[in-house]
Structure formats: structure tokens, C-alpha cells
Design a protein around this motif. Sequence first.
Motif, mmCIF file in Angstrom:
data_model
loop_
_atom_site.group_PDB
_atom_site.id
_atom_site.type_symbol
_atom_site.label_atom_id
_atom_site.label_comp_id
_atom_site.label_asym_id
_atom_site.label_seq_id
_atom_site.Cartn_x
_atom_site.Cartn_y
_atom_site.Cartn_z
ATOM 1 N N GLN A 85 -32.715 31.557 42.292
ATOM 2 C CA GLN A 85 -34.111 31.934 42.495
ATOM 3 C C GLN A 85 -34.404 32.235 43.959
ATOM 4 O O GLN A 85 -35.063 33.229 44.274
ATOM 5 N N SER A 88 -32.934 35.527 44.938
ATOM 6 C CA SER A 88 -33.690 36.604 44.301
ATOM 7 C C SER A 88 -35.009 36.850 45.022
ATOM 8 O O SER A 88 -35.382 37.995 45.284
ATOM 9 N N THR A 126 -38.339 36.961 40.113
ATOM 10 C CA THR A 126 -36.940 36.543 40.039
ATOM 11 C C THR A 126 -36.188 37.429 39.047
ATOM 12 O O THR A 126 -35.099 37.935 39.349
ATOM 13 N N THR A 127 -36.777 37.644 37.876
ATOM 14 C CA THR A 127 -36.145 38.470 36.847
ATOM 15 C C THR A 127 -35.991 39.907 37.315
ATOM 16 O O THR A 127 -34.922 40.514 37.161
ATOM 17 N N HIS A 128 -37.041 40.474 37.889
ATOM 18 C CA HIS A 128 -36.967 41.852 38.406
ATOM 19 C C HIS A 128 -35.847 41.987 39.441
ATOM 20 O O HIS A 128 -35.077 42.947 39.410
ATOM 21 N N LEU A 150 -35.393 43.586 29.528
ATOM 22 C CA LEU A 150 -35.860 42.257 29.934
ATOM 23 C C LEU A 150 -37.131 42.335 30.767
ATOM 24 O O LEU A 150 -37.868 41.368 30.888
#
Length: 157
Positions: A85, A88, A126-128, A150
Motif C-alpha cells: 500500500q 502504491s 492503491t488498486t489503481h 478491477l
Amino acid sequence: MKQVEKHKDVEINGRTFRIKKFDALTGSFMLIKITGLLAPLVKNMDLGKLKGVNDVSEVDLKAFNIPGIMEGLGSLTEEDFKYVQERSLRVCGEMLPAGFTPVLNGEGNFGVLGLEDDTMTVLALTTHALVFNVKGFFQGSPLASIVGGLLTTSQQN
């Protein structure tokens, strides 16, 4: 030769963020971590069924090993999660009137207002960042549409 995107702008909850590329060493490590997390998800799946899928909504979720991915996520140590995290979020910044402001400052504290208690925005960022930085590895594979799908928040380039 195809030009590699150096950054991507995304809008999350009405705020515009810029996501940059990881350095090569961080990107390599993150790829290993992500593939390790995805492995249980696709362990018993027929990837041939994903050919021709253009959108994640076309995928039959019953084909996934959901308990396997939950087990994989559950076994992720807090130290590993913090590493992933933090790395990211370090490639993310908010586009403010004064310019690009890093999401995390040099000490690892939030550098923009309102994120310290906004779990959903932090998880979305974080996902991006992860998907933007590792999606090239999945290009041309049946998993490309899943990895791309996602992201459900709006994006700007």
C-alpha cells in the motif's frame, strides 16, 4: 514501438489524482506479489473460457476460486500489506490548484487533506496504482479483461 504511459489521471469521489509508474525494482516486486495473490483465484479455472471476454461483467464469477483468493488475501501479513500500500500510494498525487501534491509525504504521512480517514479512496488509489503498474504484464492473456475490470471508478487520461 508502442509508447509506454508514464502516468494516468483518475477521478475518485470528485477528486483528481495522478498515478505514476513504479521504478523498475518496485514494479518487479509488486508483480510477484500480485501474481501470488491472483494464483489462488485462477487455480482451478479454465482460462480458455475467458477468450473473447471484453468486459469483466461478462465473466461468470462461479468459475473463480473465491475462497482461494480470500484465503490468499487473509494470509497477507500486515507488513506485506503496508509495503504494497505504501509503495502504491507513493506514486499517487492529487492535482490541486497549487499543482501536483504527493498523497504520501517523505515520512509516510498523508500529504493531502482528508485521506487519513477515507478508507475507500485510499483503497481505490492503491488498486489503481497496482493495476496501472502491472497491467502490461497481463496484456494479451485471458486475464487482461479481469485485471482491467478491477477498476470501477471513473478515469481520465
